[in-house]
Design an enzyme around this catalytic site. Structure first.
Site, short mmCIF file in Angstrom:
data_model
loop_
_atom_site.label_atom_id
_atom_site.label_comp_id
_atom_site.label_asym_id
_atom_site.label_seq_id
_atom_site.Cartn_x
_atom_site.Cartn_y
_atom_site.Cartn_z
N ARG A 128 20.06 -3.44 10.48
CA ARG A 128 19.52 -4.61 11.03
C ARG A 128 18.23 -4.39 12.03
NH1 ARG A 128 25.05 -5.51 11.24
NH2 ARG A 128 26.00 -6.52 9.32
N LYS A 150 3.92 -8.16 9.43
CA LYS A 150 4.03 -8.57 8.02
C LYS A 150 4.60 -7.52 7.44
CE LYS A 150 1.61 -13.08 7.59
NZ LYS A 150 0.74 -13.58 6.64
N GLU A 192 -12.03 -7.33 4.79
CA GLU A 192 -11.35 -8.02 5.67
C GLU A 192 -11.82 -8.07 7.26
OE1 GLU A 192 -8.54 -9.35 5.23
OE2 GLU A 192 -7.70 -8.56 3.35
N LYS A 234 -7.39 -9.85 15.58
CA LYS A 234 -5.99 -10.04 14.98
C LYS A 234 -4.82 -10.19 15.72
CE LYS A 234 -3.08 -9.51 11.15
NZ LYS A 234 -2.51 -8.76 9.99
N GLU A 244 2.83 -17.58 11.72
CA GLU A 244 1.98 -18.25 10.91
C GLU A 244 2.57 -19.89 10.89
OE1 GLU A 244 0.51 -16.03 7.50
OE2 GLU A 244 0.18 -18.10 6.21
N ARG A 248 -2.50 -18.61 12.34
CA ARG A 248 -2.59 -17.37 11.71
C ARG A 248 -3.04 -17.43 10.30
NH1 ARG A 248 1.68 -12.41 11.92
NH2 ARG A 248 0.61 -10.88 10.46
N ASN A 252 -6.07 -15.98 6.30
CA ASN A 252 -6.22 -16.23 4.63
C ASN A 252 -7.42 -16.52 4.18
OD1 ASN A 252 -3.50 -15.10 4.71
ND2 ASN A 252 -2.71 -17.00 5.15
N HIS A 255 -8.44 -15.74 0.70
CA HIS A 255 -7.40 -15.05 0.16
C HIS A 255 -6.63 -15.83 -1.14
CE1 HIS A 255 -7.75 -12.10 3.17
NE2 HIS A 255 -6.41 -11.59 2.70
N HIS A 259 -6.35 -14.21 -4.29
CA HIS A 259 -5.14 -13.76 -5.07
C HIS A 259 -5.14 -14.44 -6.45
CE1 HIS A 259 -2.66 -13.41 -0.96
NE2 HIS A 259 -3.16 -12.49 -1.41
N HIS A 272 -7.79 -5.48 -3.59
CA HIS A 272 -7.35 -6.62 -2.91
C HIS A 272 -8.63 -7.10 -2.17
CE1 HIS A 272 -5.38 -9.35 -0.39
NE2 HIS A 272 -5.70 -8.86 0.79
P1 NAD Z 1 -2.90 1.58 -0.54
O1 NAD Z 1 -1.88 1.62 0.57
O2 NAD Z 1 -2.55 1.41 -1.74
O3 NAD Z 1 -4.03 2.93 -0.36
C1 NAD Z 1 -5.13 2.73 -1.01
C2 NAD Z 1 -5.38 4.43 -1.74
O4 NAD Z 1 -5.72 4.87 -0.83
C3 NAD Z 1 -3.94 4.80 -2.12
O5 NAD Z 1 -4.05 5.59 -3.49
C4 NAD Z 1 -3.72 5.99 -1.00
O6 NAD Z 1 -2.95 7.15 -1.36
C5 NAD Z 1 -5.12 6.43 -0.65
N1 NAD Z 1 -5.33 6.76 0.56
C6 NAD Z 1 -4.81 6.00 1.86
N2 NAD Z 1 -5.38 6.54 3.03
C7 NAD Z 1 -6.15 7.47 2.75
C8 NAD Z 1 -7.04 8.49 3.17
N3 NAD Z 1 -7.21 8.43 4.51
N4 NAD Z 1 -7.61 9.54 2.74
C9 NAD Z 1 -7.50 9.47 1.08
N5 NAD Z 1 -6.74 8.72 0.25
C10 NAD Z 1 -6.15 7.67 1.14
O7 NAD Z 1 -3.80 0.26 -0.28
P2 NAD Z 1 -4.52 -0.69 1.10
O8 NAD Z 1 -5.57 -1.28 0.53
O9 NAD Z 1 -4.48 -0.09 2.20
O10 NAD Z 1 -3.39 -1.72 1.09
C11 NAD Z 1 -3.02 -2.73 0.24
C12 NAD Z 1 -1.64 -3.26 0.41
O11 NAD Z 1 -1.68 -3.75 1.91
C13 NAD Z 1 -1.27 -4.32 -0.42
O12 NAD Z 1 0.06 -4.20 -0.73
C14 NAD Z 1 -1.31 -5.51 0.30
O13 NAD Z 1 -0.48 -6.64 -0.01
C15 NAD Z 1 -0.78 -5.06 1.87
N6 NAD Z 1 -1.27 -5.80 2.85
C16 NAD Z 1 -0.63 -6.22 3.88
C17 NAD Z 1 -0.99 -6.95 5.12
C18 NAD Z 1 -0.01 -7.39 6.15
O14 NAD Z 1 -0.03 -8.00 6.84
N7 NAD Z 1 1.38 -6.60 5.97
C19 NAD Z 1 -2.16 -7.40 4.99
C20 NAD Z 1 -3.09 -7.02 3.97
C21 NAD Z 1 -2.90 -6.24 2.99
N1 GLY Z 2 -3.00 -10.34 6.48
C1 GLY Z 2 -2.64 -11.86 7.08
C2 GLY Z 2 -1.79 -11.84 8.01
O1 GLY Z 2 -1.39 -10.73 8.71
O2 GLY Z 2 -1.44 -12.90 8.57
#
Ligand code: NAD
Ligand code: GLY
Length: 367
Positions: A128, A150, A192, A234, A244, A248, A252, A255, A259, A272
């Site tokens: 939990r 998130k 972003e 942020k 949100e 917040r 988006n 987005h 999306h 993305h």
């Molecule tokens: P990712 O985590 O898939 O990383 C992209 C690629 O880069 C992967 O293949 C990874 O292995 C590689 N990589 C990462 N760091 C590296 C480094 N320093 N050197 C070499 N390779 C490296 O993609 P991302 O763009 O970081 O994240 C996308 C995800 O984030 C999505 O699932 C999206 O939904 C999520 N997201 C979440 C939030 C949130 O608020 N929680 C906000 C935006 C996006």
């Molecule tokens: N990535 C949008 C949020 O964190 O609200």
């Protein structure tokens, strides 16, 4: 909420996310993965480092050595969005149980947004809720996904459909690790960064326009400043609206369109951040078409996106398909879609119900 950021020259920055008892610090500095704060956060309790195979091969040892942890306390998942699923979540919580982590245990997420979202959700759910530390390694994760709490994963029927708000205890953004990130992933993160300027900081937008050369050269100091300013934006928004309920949603911007483009191309064509870049321009153009914002501001946005080599042309998709995906967007509310539009650079706002003809024209137009 249009602000004008004062740009400092400091290479090492700290940003606080103020959420009462759940407040935490974001450290932005070279070698942050070896920070004393991480050792303090993990001292005297069971820890598991979660990463992906690509990032783990490069950087896991730095953390394991710093914390004196054996390799059994590191779990490397296969990289990529296709692994942000329930199976990976099960793998993480199973390893936590095997290691005997208790409620005072701690997860460390080392990777991009995929690892951060998955590990964060495992931390939220295991017994939990246990503490977790975010060590973002992509630009996107440093400026967005690691901050704000998130967490979640995808189901076959949709992205991020399972999740929780669960704040990390600490965020360590080690700018040096970006040196191994691919150019395409780096640029996706820039979308972003530009978003924060577009929605609420015209001064930051001016600065980004002036820094294009340094941004494209991946100058470390410029990146550290971009990350710090983005995190400050942020952090401020999350502190005012953690769940949100209102403001917040401005995060988006671009987005909803983005999306629809990602889903419409089965998540195979655009990263993305690339989809967000195109989506922000569509949102800006829709704002102009509805008489909300000057056309020149959309043009400035287009120029900045192009200057940092982000795409601005949407892939050609049938209008019906785009409508379908727009309607499925999580931000759809009863009574219509909620769009984030702007009055111009630095002035985003939430708009419920948009002019259908203007929307269709924007969806069909190539820049
Ligand atoms: P990712 O985590 O898939 O990383 C992209 C690629 O880069 C992967 O293949 C990874 O292995 C590689 N990589 C990462 N760091 C590296 C480094 N320093 N050197 C070499 N390779 C490296 O993609 P991302 O763009 O970081 O994240 C996308 C995800 O984030 C999505 O699932 C999206 O939904 C999520 N997201 C979440 C939030 C949130 O608020 N929680 C906000 C935006 C996006
Ligand atoms: N990535 C949008 C949020 O964190 O609200």
């Amino acid at each position: 909420m249009n602000r004008r950021t004062a740009i400092s020259q400091t290479p090492s920055e700290r940003v606080s996310v103020s959420l009462g008892q759940r407040s935490y610090e974001i450290l932005i500095e070279p070698d942050a993965l070896r920070a004393r704060e991480l050792r303090e956060a993990c001292a005297g309790r069971g820890c598991l480092l979660v990463t992906d195979q690509t990032v783990g091969a490069l950087y896991a040892e730095r953390i394991l050595a710093g914390l004196d942890l054996p390799s059994s306390h590191c779990l490397s998942l296969p990289p990529g969005e296709q692994h942000k699923h329930l199976g990976s979540f099960e793998t993480i919580v199973t390893r936590m149980a095997e290691l005997g982590l208790r409620r005072d245990g701690c997860l460390i997420a080392l990777g991009g947004g995929v690892v951060g979202d998955l590990a964060g959700f495992a931390a939220a759910a295991y017994m939990r809720g246990v503490d977790f530390v975010q060590c973002p390694t992509t630009l996107l994760a440093m400026v967005d996904s690691s901050v704000g709490g998130k967490t979640g994963l995808n189901l076959p029927s949709g992205k991020n459909l399972v999740g929780a708000f669960w704040q990390p205890q600490l965020v360590l953004a080690d700018i040096e690790v970006l040196s191994t990130l691919s150019d395409r992933e780096y640029r996706a993160g820039l979308a972003e960064v530009i978003k924060y300027a577009a929605i609420g900081d015209a001064g930051f937008f001016d600065w980004l326009e002036q820094q294009v050369e340094q941004i494209n050269a991946r100058d470390t100091q410029t990146i550290a400043q971009m990350v710090a300013i983005s995190c400050r934006h942020k952090a401020a928004i999350v502190a005012r609206d953690e769940r949100e309920a209102g403001e917040r949603a401005l995060l988006n911007f671009g987005h909803t369109f983005g999306h629809a483009l990602e889903a419409g191309t089965d998540y195979r064509t655009l990263l993305h951040g690339e989809a967000v870049a195109i989506g922000m321009l569509q949102a800006a153009r829709l704002s102009s078409a509805m008489g909300m914002a000057p056309q020149q501001d959309a043009e400035r946005l287009s120029q900045l996106l192009r200057a940092v080599k982000l795409p601005v042309d949407p892939p050609r998709l049938p209008l019906q398909r785009l409508h379908h995906h727009l309607a499925l967007d999580k931000k759809a509310v009863a009574g219509g879609l909620k769009f984030i539009l702007w009055r111009g650079i630095g002035q985003a706002e939430i708009v419920r119900g948009v002019d259908q003809r203007a929307l269709d024209a924007v969806l069909q137009s190539q820049q």
